[in-house]
Scaffold this motif. Structure first.
Motif, PDB file in Angstrom:
ATOM      1  N   THR A 116      -9.211 -44.950 -15.556  1.00  0.00           N
ATOM      2  CA  THR A 116      -8.066 -44.447 -14.807  1.00  0.00           C
ATOM      3  C   THR A 116      -7.894 -42.967 -15.094  1.00  0.00           C
ATOM      4  O   THR A 116      -8.282 -42.487 -16.167  1.00  0.00           O
ATOM      5  N   ASP A 154      -2.396 -48.079  -8.766  1.00  0.00           N
ATOM      6  CA  ASP A 154      -3.699 -47.419  -8.727  1.00  0.00           C
ATOM      7  C   ASP A 154      -3.539 -45.919  -8.970  1.00  0.00           C
ATOM      8  O   ASP A 154      -2.422 -45.376  -9.001  1.00  0.00           O
ATOM      9  N   ASP A 155      -4.657 -45.241  -9.135  1.00  0.00           N
ATOM     10  CA  ASP A 155      -4.606 -43.824  -9.494  1.00  0.00           C
ATOM     11  C   ASP A 155      -3.908 -42.977  -8.434  1.00  0.00           C
ATOM     12  O   ASP A 155      -3.193 -42.013  -8.759  1.00  0.00           O
ATOM     13  N   ASP A 156      -4.101 -43.317  -7.152  1.00  0.00           N
ATOM     14  CA  ASP A 156      -3.440 -42.550  -6.094  1.00  0.00           C
ATOM     15  C   ASP A 156      -1.919 -42.654  -6.218  1.00  0.00           C
ATOM     16  O   ASP A 156      -1.203 -41.655  -6.067  1.00  0.00           O
ATOM     17  N   ALA A 187      -2.267 -49.059 -15.344  1.00  0.00           N
ATOM     18  CA  ALA A 187      -3.138 -48.545 -14.289  1.00  0.00           C
ATOM     19  C   ALA A 187      -4.051 -49.675 -13.819  1.00  0.00           C
ATOM     20  O   ALA A 187      -4.499 -50.496 -14.620  1.00  0.00           O
ATOM     21  N   THR A 188      -4.329 -49.712 -12.538  1.00  0.00           N
ATOM     22  CA  THR A 188      -5.133 -50.798 -11.975  1.00  0.00           C
ATOM     23  C   THR A 188      -6.476 -50.937 -12.680  1.00  0.00           C
ATOM     24  O   THR A 188      -6.955 -52.049 -12.924  1.00  0.00           O
ATOM     25  N   GLY A 189      -7.081 -49.813 -13.048  1.00  0.00           N
ATOM     26  CA  GLY A 189      -8.387 -49.863 -13.700  1.00  0.00           C
ATOM     27  C   GLY A 189      -8.330 -50.136 -15.188  1.00  0.00           C
ATOM     28  O   GLY A 189      -9.376 -50.208 -15.847  1.00  0.00           O
TER      29      GLY A 189
END
Length: 353
Positions: free
Chosen positions: A237, A268-270, A220-222
């Motif tokens: 995330t 990312d989360d989306d 996840a990006t975060g």
């Protein structure tokens, strides 16, 4: 079903459990390899399959490692186990401890665990210890606990965990009749990518696989320490199972990526939630958000033509969607409320058409 259907019995000659050791099993493993029709049809000759680990006994891939870790712990005389967890490990540890008749202590981060997973750990009778820090803080604590108290650590730093998890790679090859070309899978604590690579290498070295796949680790990006090249102090995330900033299997995961010629990517989360919904609506597979990151990653790579025509691709779906019902409901359409009459229900059906 009995223990005879569990993965230790199935692959006993490839697992380091001593002869005569009791097998603590819930008939885990032998999860389906499902062809993803919509993604397979997206590009000429590409075949995409999901290894749906959400159909293990506690709903995640963690059961593969836990049957080995708990069996060995019991064999060595342990009366209690401990783990830090974002949820799935705690659920699995609690279940296998209950099966073995020993105590489970699970350390979870406050407010950072999906309710479905917390419910499992509690129902299986584990002692749940909620700390104010994140998973990485919990991991730092439990790694030292065997020196402070009579408990056996069953996180993936326990080598028997990865031994059990490698059997998923065996099953992929056994089912396909060959090794895939690419394998996309979620990366949180990084034990699973390490275990799959171990399994693929063992089968190749034994002549049971024609090759080894390219491993693609999806984060996840975060919470993407492998993309940043350093630990992430405060990972964030929606995919709680991979909300980990300091993976414990860092070196093994890097080795899997480099030796296979693979790479790490982030979604990312989306994109993760879109992939989760895509799988549910187009393929009938309901996985938790962390699982969907593998498909989010593959969709991105397909869009930029990073996967050649004719390739066979595996995406591991690590956990069932019922692990995190709140996230699923939050992105779904509200129920249509009508009265209890035939006419009102029929009108909804006709309007939908």
């Amino acid at each position: 079903m009995t223990e005879a259907s569990g993965l230790i019995v199935r692959y006993r000659d490839r697992l380091p459990l001593p002869a005569g050791a009791a097998i603590i099993s819930l008939s885990e493993g032998d999860t389906p390899l499902v062809r993803l029709q919509s993604l397979s049809d997206a590009r000429r000759g590409i075949e995409v399959f999901a290894k749906f680990e959400g159909l293990n006994p506690t709903g995640s891939f963690k059961d593969r490692g836990m049957t080995m870790a708990v069996s060995m712990a019991v064999h060595q005389g342990a009366r209690a186990i401990i783990c830090a967890s974002t949820g799935n490990t705690s659920a699995s540890a609690a279940a296998y401890a209950a099966r073995a008749g020993i105590t489970a202590f699970v350390v979870i981060p406050e407010g950072k665990i999906a309710r479905g997973k917390l419910a499992q750990a509690m129902m299986h009778g584990a002692t749940v210890i909620q700390i104010t820090g994140n998973f990485d803080a919990g991991m730092a604590i439990v790694k030292k606990m065997p020196d402070e108290a009579p408990v056996t650590l069953v996180n993936s730093v326990n080598p028997f965990r990865l031994q059990g998890q490698k059997t998923a790679a065996f099953e992929v090859v056994d089912c396909l009749g060959r090794a895939p070309n690419y394998h996309f899978l979620p990366v949180g604590n990084a034990g699973n990518i390490s275990a799959y690579w171990m399994g693929y290498c063992e089968y190749a070295e034994s002549g049971l696989a024609n090759a080894r796949p390219i491993m693609v680790g999806c984060q996840a990006t975060g919470a993407a320490p492998f993309l940043r090249g350093a630990a992430v102090a405060q990972p964030e995330t929606v995919a709680t199972a991979i909300r980990i900033g300091n993976p414990q299997s860092w070196d093994l995961a890097l080795a899997a990526q480099r030796e296979s010629g693979g790479w790490f990517l982030a979604a990312d989360d989306d994109a993760i939630l879109a992939a989760q919904k895509y799988l549910a609506e187009n393929e009938g597979l309901f996985c938790e958000p962390a699982s969907a990151v593998s498909v989010a990653g593959l969709r991105a790579e397909l869009s930029r033509s990073a996967i050649p025509d004719g390739a066979t691709v595996i995406c591991t779906l690590t956990g069932h969607g019922l692990k995190d019902p709140d996230t699923a409901i939050a992105q779904s359409t509200e129920p249509i409320r009508v009265g209890s009459t035939m006419d009102e229900v029929r009108s909804v059906i006709l309007d939908s058409g």
